[in-house]
Design a protein around this motif. Structure first.
Motif, PDB file in Angstrom:
ATOM      1  N   SER A 196       0.825  -1.210   0.000  1.00  0.00           N
ATOM      2  CA  SER A 196       0.000   0.000   0.000  1.00  0.00           C
ATOM      3  C   SER A 196       0.857   1.257   0.000  1.00  0.00           C
ATOM      4  CB  SER A 196      -0.934  -0.009   1.213  1.00  0.00           C
ATOM      5  OG  SER A 196      -0.190  -0.090   2.423  1.00  0.00           O
ATOM      6  N   ALA A 197       1.984   1.233   0.725  1.00  0.00           N
ATOM      7  CA  ALA A 197       2.882   2.390   0.744  1.00  0.00           C
ATOM      8  C   ALA A 197       3.527   2.602  -0.626  1.00  0.00           C
ATOM      9  CB  ALA A 197       3.945   2.206   1.820  1.00  0.00           C
ATOM     10  N   TRP A 198       3.923   1.513  -1.269  1.00  0.00           N
ATOM     11  CA  TRP A 198       4.518   1.619  -2.610  1.00  0.00           C
ATOM     12  C   TRP A 198       3.506   2.192  -3.604  1.00  0.00           C
ATOM     13  CZ3 TRP A 198       9.297   1.137  -4.663  1.00  0.00           C
ATOM     14  CH2 TRP A 198       9.408   0.992  -6.045  1.00  0.00           C
ATOM     15  N   ASP A 199       2.264   1.717  -3.529  1.00  0.00           N
ATOM     16  CA  ASP A 199       1.226   2.230  -4.433  1.00  0.00           C
ATOM     17  C   ASP A 199       0.944   3.704  -4.182  1.00  0.00           C
ATOM     18  OD1 ASP A 199       1.051  -0.298  -5.511  1.00  0.00           O
ATOM     19  OD2 ASP A 199      -0.692  -0.894  -4.312  1.00  0.00           O
ATOM     20  N   ALA A 200       1.170   4.146  -2.935  1.00  0.00           N
ATOM     21  CA  ALA A 200       0.945   5.552  -2.601  1.00  0.00           C
ATOM     22  C   ALA A 200       2.137   6.437  -2.944  1.00  0.00           C
ATOM     23  CB  ALA A 200       0.620   5.685  -1.110  1.00  0.00           C
ATOM     24  N   GLY A 201       3.209   5.840  -3.466  1.00  0.00           N
ATOM     25  CA  GLY A 201       4.360   6.631  -3.893  1.00  0.00           C
ATOM     26  C   GLY A 201       5.500   6.703  -2.906  1.00  0.00           C
ATOM     27  N   GLU A 202       5.412   6.000  -1.772  1.00  0.00           N
ATOM     28  CA  GLU A 202       6.495   6.028  -0.797  1.00  0.00           C
ATOM     29  C   GLU A 202       7.628   5.114  -1.256  1.00  0.00           C
ATOM     30  OE1 GLU A 202       5.211   5.292   3.171  1.00  0.00           O
ATOM     31  OE2 GLU A 202       3.346   6.429   2.938  1.00  0.00           O
ATOM     32  N   ARG A 203       8.853   5.592  -1.155  1.00  0.00           N
ATOM     33  CA  ARG A 203      10.018   4.845  -1.642  1.00  0.00           C
ATOM     34  C   ARG A 203      11.127   4.750  -0.599  1.00  0.00           C
ATOM     35  NH1 ARG A 203       6.488   4.024  -4.596  1.00  0.00           N
ATOM     36  NH2 ARG A 203       6.424   4.160  -6.875  1.00  0.00           N
ATOM     37  N   GLU A 204      10.812   5.015   0.650  1.00  0.00           N
ATOM     38  CA  GLU A 204      11.847   5.016   1.698  1.00  0.00           C
ATOM     39  C   GLU A 204      11.804   3.726   2.488  1.00  0.00           C
ATOM     40  OE1 GLU A 204      13.237   7.736   5.556  1.00  0.00           O
ATOM     41  OE2 GLU A 204      11.546   8.334   4.286  1.00  0.00           O
ATOM     42  N   ALA A 205      12.974   3.114   2.669  1.00  0.00           N
ATOM     43  CA  ALA A 205      13.078   1.894   3.468  1.00  0.00           C
ATOM     44  C   ALA A 205      13.325   2.248   4.928  1.00  0.00           C
ATOM     45  CB  ALA A 205      14.207   1.010   2.940  1.00  0.00           C
ATOM     46  N   VAL A 206      12.745   1.469   5.833  1.00  0.00           N
ATOM     47  CA  VAL A 206      12.921   1.662   7.266  1.00  0.00           C
ATOM     48  C   VAL A 206      13.613   0.431   7.834  1.00  0.00           C
ATOM     49  CG1 VAL A 206      10.948   3.211   7.521  1.00  0.00           C
ATOM     50  CG2 VAL A 206      10.604   0.750   7.681  1.00  0.00           C
ATOM     51  N   PRO A 207      14.329   0.575   8.963  1.00  0.00           N
ATOM     52  CA  PRO A 207      15.050  -0.594   9.522  1.00  0.00           C
ATOM     53  C   PRO A 207      14.129  -1.751   9.891  1.00  0.00           C
ATOM     54  CG  PRO A 207      15.853   1.450  10.495  1.00  0.00           C
ATOM     55  CD  PRO A 207      14.637   1.810   9.707  1.00  0.00           C
TER      56      PRO A 207
END
Length: 320
Positions: free
Chosen positions: A150-161
């Protein structure tokens, strides 16, 4: 193999770049061989994309012709801005024909033995469980980062630990894998509601390919039933809505100085091992027998396991 009736044969017959990094410049020479019996001229039209380019043709003589049995050289350059696959072509023209020379860029793709669905199994509501999933990269070198779908579909591209999605926590979220590298993904499952649950994730590769990953688990609540009392199945609900045999074991009228015994069989209806203990609790006076033996037993019930319990009551004093 030279084409039938062609004047020029290219070596290689296709230009393939297999190892490259972002920002690098790579070059492969192409030999234009005259396989005919006459001298010929050749013209090379450049590729359409900006990632491939060509040098000037280097002829064996100054007059710009390729004699029979000789060859000219042109160099193909490749400048990628990602690790994705690339396709293009050159057009080779002579006095009698024209043909394309394919240009390809293909890194050896990664191949992960990790299944697409990671099953965390069963867990009690309010508890937590940890699962460790191991796998290997049997393909080429690659880097991955894991993100919620869902985050990828919303345009988020940041990885978290540590990636948190619903009842699941996954780490690590970034993988840098060489050929034949082994790796492990750690998943913590801590459900707060009963029933099956899942999380939809994506493993995004540096070659612009995306691999779907699903985390699944099932949350359950503790449940122990009385299967029988002296071999008789209990009545789970009385007709008048009173206390059912599920909750009470009735010894009836017991004479003084005698021992009453009943055999109670318990059933663990959950799919998980269940620790339990017997506790002697104070009952209302109308339900409290004159005298009772206090019994406390620490044990555990495996899934679907039945336990046979003997309950004894010794009556010593008459209460009036």
């Amino acid at each position: 193999m030279p084409r039938l009736g062609a004047l020029i044969f290219c070596k290689p017959e296709r230009v393939n770049f297999v190892e490259y990094e972002v920002g690098g410049v790579y070059e492969i020479p192409v030999m234009l061989c005259n396989t005919s019996d006459i001298s010929c001229r050749v013209r090379v039209l450049p590729p359409a994309s900006r990632y491939f380019s060509i040098s000037l043709i280097s002829y064996p003589a100054e007059h710009g012709c390729i004699a029979p049995g000789l060859n000219a050289e042109v160099r193909v350059r490749f400048s990628p801005d990602s690790l994705a696959d690339y396709d293009d072509f050159l057009m080779i023209q002579t006095e009698v024909d024209a043909f394309p020379l394919p240009l390809l860029a293909r890194r050896s793709p990664p191949c992960l033995t990790l299944p697409h669905v990671l099953d965390c199994g069963y867990c009690f509501v309010g508890g937590d469980g940890a699962c460790d999933f191991g796998a290997q990269n049997t393909g080429g070198a690659a880097r991955f980062f894991i993100v919620e779908k869902s985050a990828w579909d919303a345009g988020e591209r940041e990885a978290v630990p540590v990636l948190r999605s619903g009842a699941f926590e996954l780490s690590p979220t970034f993988l840098d894998l060489l050929p034949n590298d082994h790796f492990r993904l750690n998943v913590k499952y801590a459900p707060r509601g009963e029933g099956p649950q899942q999380a939809e994730l994506l493993m995004v590769c540096d070659n612009c390919q995306i691999r779907e990953l699903t985390l699944v688990g099932t949350a359950c609540v503790a449940s122990v039933q009385i299967e029988s009392v002296d071999g008789i199945p209990p009545i789970f609900a009385s007709a008048d809505g009173g206390i059912s045999a599920q909750e009470t074991v009735n010894f009836g009228d017991t004479p003084l100085n005698t021992v009453a015994e009943k055999v109670v069989r318990l059933l663990n209806t959950t799919p998980l091992p269940l620790r339990f203990e017997w506790r002697h609790l104070a009952l209302p006076l109308e339900l409290l027998p004159p005298t009772a033996l206090r019994t406390v037993c620490h044990t555990g019930l495996e899934p679907r396991l039945r336990v046979r319990v003997r309950v004894r009551v010794r009556v010593r004093v008459m209460v009036r």
